[in-house]
Design a protein around this motif. Sequence first.
Motif, PDB file in Angstrom:
ATOM      1  N   MET A  20       0.827  -1.196   0.000  1.00 21.12           N
ATOM      2  CA  MET A  20       0.000   0.000   0.000  1.00 21.12           C
ATOM      3  C   MET A  20       0.870   1.258   0.000  1.00 21.12           C
ATOM      4  O   MET A  20       1.864   1.347   0.707  1.00 21.12           O
ATOM      5  N   ASN A  21       0.489   2.224  -0.789  1.00 19.65           N
ATOM      6  CA  ASN A  21       1.301   3.428  -0.904  1.00 19.65           C
ATOM      7  C   ASN A  21       0.670   4.554  -0.091  1.00 19.65           C
ATOM      8  O   ASN A  21      -0.167   5.299  -0.577  1.00 19.65           O
ATOM      9  N   LYS A  22       1.105   4.655   1.161  1.00 20.27           N
ATOM     10  CA  LYS A  22       0.504   5.669   2.030  1.00 20.27           C
ATOM     11  C   LYS A  22       1.363   6.934   2.034  1.00 20.27           C
ATOM     12  O   LYS A  22       2.589   6.857   2.032  1.00 20.27           O
ATOM     13  N   LYS A  23       0.679   8.070   2.033  1.00 18.58           N
ATOM     14  CA  LYS A  23       1.410   9.341   2.022  1.00 18.58           C
ATOM     15  C   LYS A  23       1.656   9.805   3.456  1.00 18.58           C
ATOM     16  O   LYS A  23       0.749   9.780   4.286  1.00 18.58           O
ATOM     17  N   GLU A  24       2.879  10.247   3.690  1.00 14.48           N
ATOM     18  CA  GLU A  24       3.188  10.758   5.032  1.00 14.48           C
ATOM     19  C   GLU A  24       2.596  12.147   5.208  1.00 14.48           C
ATOM     20  O   GLU A  24       2.814  13.034   4.393  1.00 14.48           O
ATOM     21  N   LEU A  25       1.831  12.340   6.281  1.00 10.69           N
ATOM     22  CA  LEU A  25       1.297  13.678   6.561  1.00 10.69           C
ATOM     23  C   LEU A  25       2.214  14.396   7.548  1.00 10.69           C
ATOM     24  O   LEU A  25       2.641  15.519   7.324  1.00 10.69           O
ATOM     25  N   THR A  69       5.393   8.567  12.802  1.00 14.65           N
ATOM     26  CA  THR A  69       4.900   9.051  11.511  1.00 14.65           C
ATOM     27  C   THR A  69       3.396   8.898  11.472  1.00 14.65           C
ATOM     28  O   THR A  69       2.857   7.880  11.916  1.00 14.65           O
ATOM     29  N   LEU A  70       2.743   9.944  10.967  1.00 11.66           N
ATOM     30  CA  LEU A  70       1.293   9.884  10.806  1.00 11.66           C
ATOM     31  C   LEU A  70       1.004   9.889   9.310  1.00 11.66           C
ATOM     32  O   LEU A  70       1.399  10.813   8.599  1.00 11.66           O
ATOM     33  N   TYR A  71       0.371   8.799   8.830  1.00 17.09           N
ATOM     34  CA  TYR A  71       0.045   8.724   7.404  1.00 17.09           C
ATOM     35  C   TYR A  71      -1.316   9.345   7.167  1.00 17.09           C
ATOM     36  O   TYR A  71      -2.151   9.426   8.086  1.00 17.09           O
ATOM     37  N   GLU A  72      -1.554   9.765   5.946  1.00 19.78           N
ATOM     38  CA  GLU A  72      -2.838  10.386   5.649  1.00 19.78           C
ATOM     39  C   GLU A  72      -3.968   9.394   5.857  1.00 19.78           C
ATOM     40  O   GLU A  72      -3.860   8.224   5.487  1.00 19.78           O
ATOM     41  N   GLY A  73      -5.042   9.864   6.453  1.00 25.14           N
ATOM     42  CA  GLY A  73      -6.172   9.000   6.729  1.00 25.14           C
ATOM     43  C   GLY A  73      -6.061   8.280   8.064  1.00 25.14           C
ATOM     44  O   GLY A  73      -6.980   7.560   8.452  1.00 25.14           O
ATOM     45  N   GLU A  74      -4.945   8.477   8.747  1.00 17.36           N
ATOM     46  CA  GLU A  74      -4.765   7.804  10.023  1.00 17.36           C
ATOM     47  C   GLU A  74      -5.119   8.734  11.175  1.00 17.36           C
ATOM     48  O   GLU A  74      -5.190   9.949  11.017  1.00 17.36           O
ATOM     49  N   SER A  75      -5.291   8.134  12.331  1.00 21.85           N
ATOM     50  CA  SER A  75      -5.397   8.957  13.526  1.00 21.85           C
ATOM     51  C   SER A  75      -4.618   8.276  14.643  1.00 21.85           C
ATOM     52  O   SER A  75      -4.635   7.059  14.769  1.00 21.85           O
ATOM     53  N   ILE A  76      -3.934   9.103  15.414  1.00 23.85           N
ATOM     54  CA  ILE A  76      -3.050   8.566  16.448  1.00 23.85           C
ATOM     55  C   ILE A  76      -3.558   9.004  17.816  1.00 23.85           C
ATOM     56  O   ILE A  76      -3.955  10.161  18.001  1.00 23.85           O
ATOM     57  N   GLY A  77      -3.562   8.085  18.755  1.00 23.98           N
ATOM     58  CA  GLY A  77      -3.855   8.421  20.132  1.00 23.98           C
ATOM     59  C   GLY A  77      -2.563   8.388  20.925  1.00 23.98           C
ATOM     60  O   GLY A  77      -1.746   7.496  20.755  1.00 23.98           O
ATOM     61  N   VAL A  78      -2.377   9.391  21.778  1.00 20.45           N
ATOM     62  CA  VAL A  78      -1.184   9.413  22.624  1.00 20.45           C
ATOM     63  C   VAL A  78      -1.622   9.155  24.051  1.00 20.45           C
ATOM     64  O   VAL A  78      -2.473   9.867  24.586  1.00 20.45           O
ATOM     65  N   ILE A  79      -1.060   8.112  24.657  1.00 18.29           N
ATOM     66  CA  ILE A  79      -1.399   7.835  26.048  1.00 18.29           C
ATOM     67  C   ILE A  79      -0.123   7.826  26.881  1.00 18.29           C
ATOM     68  O   ILE A  79       0.980   7.862  26.349  1.00 18.29           O
TER      69      ILE A  79
END
Lengths: 291, 342, 255
Positions: C1-6, C28-38
């Motif tokens: 899969m070719n994910k773009k780095e945001l 790294t956060l890719y486009e379309g992703e969401s990250i949770g920080v705990i």
Amino acid sequence: MLLESMLVFGLVNSAILMLMSFGFSLTFGLSGVANFAHGGIYLLAGYLAFFLLRTLGLPYLLAVIITVIVTALLGAAIYRLVVIRVRGIALNEVIATFAIGISILELFRWLGFITYEFSLPCIVDGRLTLFQTTLDYQRILIIVVAFLMAVFLWALTHKTRIGLALLGMAQNEYTALSVGIDSDWAATYSFALGGAFAAIAALMILPLGIININIGYEVLLIALAVTVLGGLESTKGLILGCIILGYAQVITSTLIAPHWKEAVYLAAILIVLAVKPSGLLGKFKELEERV
Amino acid sequence: MKAGHRKERIDRGIKVRADEIFAISSYREILYLMGPRLLAIMGLLLFPLFRDVTGAYWQTVGFIACIIALLALSWNFLFSVGLVSLGQAFFFGVGAYFTGYFNHFLGLGPLFSIPLATVCGAVLCTIVIFPVLRLRGIYFALITFALPLFLMRIIEATGYLGGTEGISGLQRLPGLTFSVYVSVVVVLAVTFIYLRFFDTDYGLVLRAIHDNDMSVLAGGLSVQWYKAQAVFIAALPATFAGALMTHHYRIVGMPAFAMEYSILPLTAAVVGGTGTFAGGVLGAFILVPFSEMLRAFGTLRIVMYSALLLLFVVGLPEGIYRFAQRKYFQFERIVPLEEEKQ
Amino acid sequence: MNKKELLKVTGLCKNFGGVKAVDNVSFTLYEGESIGVIGPNGSGKSTLINLITGFLKPDSGTVLYKGKNITGIAPYKAVNIGIARSFQMVRPFYNMEAYKNLIVPLYSPRVKKQLKGGSYGDRDEVAIQLLEDVGFERESQIPYKMTGSLPHGYLKRLELARVLSLEPDLVVLDELFSGMSMSEVASTVPILERILKEGRNMIMIEHRIRELFRIVNKIICLNFGKKIAEGTPVEVMQMKEVKEAYLGSEADSIA
């Protein structure tokens, strides 16, 4: 020798600036209130000492002690009676202390303290010639006292209980409150100390010339310039700022012309604010860094 | 107040919910609402016509009151953006020296030198103050306090711009009545424009800086840049006041940076009520005649201003204007506490 | 899969007087992703966000956003390229009506172009619409009340509305749910899910693990400023370091 005298008088000048600004910086560093009445207290100390020495004819040491105590009480009174009521609203603190300072200074002007008869005696007369530079004892004493005050300030804030309490207050008032430090009394002490420092400075420096109303404004200006230059909350920065300004003034007045001395302050303030707004060693964070 | 009682405040029927919304149902109420404003505006506009009644002396006092009112308006504008100026004399003096320079060295008539000095002065003030605007807290107060004093010293020491003598023999304005009229009209116009200005979205952004600058940053706006714009807008009436006064007296000198032009507008604004434009004007028109009556006291007047300043900052921080407004729009009565009724 | 780095964060460090608040964090956060920080309290989560959004300047490390280096960018510039954040401690304009709070972000260069209108024009309308989106009752007086008189849950949602008003590509939320009631949280979760569906990305600091795991698809766990785990919610929960550092017994109950 030109260079030698520049070195020596630069040191004297730096010490003078240091003495003038210690009180202001101390109060600001420990209570967070910019005491714009600093110049007024300084001048009041000068006239009070004059009154005690020349009019009442008290012995020197007694006069000094009374002056220092009175100004310390005045500083404390300014906090307890006025500043405490507007505490926390920085803008009103500034306006209130500014109003006090101006009223003291202009009151003296109205009372007619504008003639040339007012001057304080030197503690020790006489002069010393080192190599080719002649220096009177009063100026040497100023350097010594400035150094002692710097040491005292350091010891106070690092070694003593009250100093630590004050320092804790300055760093985080709510935390300090929660561990049992009365922030109002701590601030009162810091105002009293600031007043006492202003008096010591006045007693040391004023013998070099005559006492004059405009000195009050000048002292406040110098204190502001130096603290802005060095960084509002840093003692090391303050000392560095004094040394830079002190030498810069001596150099410009010997090499260019004495009246350019004033321009040095302005240029220094403007340059520092443009390049590094928090001052040379300022820990006071810039707007962007405050979260 | 009696024990067990409390003061109750009730809005008059005409005032509804929010501060700006009024419910008007009769001419009487319109008059009630407009009366004080109309009275003040008409009073100001008619004042210069009564020169025979008041005499030239009190006309001049009115003129100076307008000058101080302009400085107080400028002060209040800065305050609304969260900046406290301790040196309105800086703006005043810069405007005064600019117009003196334009008229004396470049030979421009008052018609050009005054507007040009107003704009150039405001630009210069903004540039000088710009670096400080990055910081919050007391820095702005520090620098505005220091600047006029330093400039005065430098002019005195170096002899530039006429040195201690100043620049004299500037072109005269048509006359006292003309000066008074110009100043009155400008005071009214500036008050009106400033009031309207803070109702626009742009004005709202500036008010927001006073409220919480971090949120403005997080809202994608450069606080420093907007503050700079605010300083420019606020400097305009102050530099204009300096320019007008210079041409009126046909001389500009170091007194343009005098403490009086800093402390009087400051006191006027605080006495009138910080942040209220009409309050600052009111304060100026109370203080200046008052201080003229006390002319015999000389420099003691500055002590009195300071004492007044202190009194209001500590005792009545809301100022006369808000106080009067509250009394005008509210009933107050003493009522017994709830517990005692039972 | 070719994910773009945001967003690509490399080796970010920040010291506060000798304490390493953030220590060599990369992700790294890719486009379309969401990250949770705990992470436990004081583990550097908020500092990390302040570093990314420009409110703090990092001592070392870089932040790349859409391939551009934005390390130490001015906060307002970060907003204008599409990174909008909320504050953990609410920072509304207390002396204004609630809807007026949104006029300020709507005035930013990023949104200003799209909107016209002055005092009673489009901006007010948009502001009230936004408030309705985050759960302010449109027909009530609440949007017109002084901000200072609103309860805390509303202020939190006002923060969210401010972030949304900026039309961000990257939404950064700092403990949005803290101080909200259970029902408020429950009504806010769908809003966040909708934001993600609109194609925006999200970084979320959160202590409410259950809701967080529903929203994000990747978790980073910090402890003492160091990144100790990264992966999908299920993976991270099973890591021993994470359990020890932070989740403790609660992890078992969720799993």
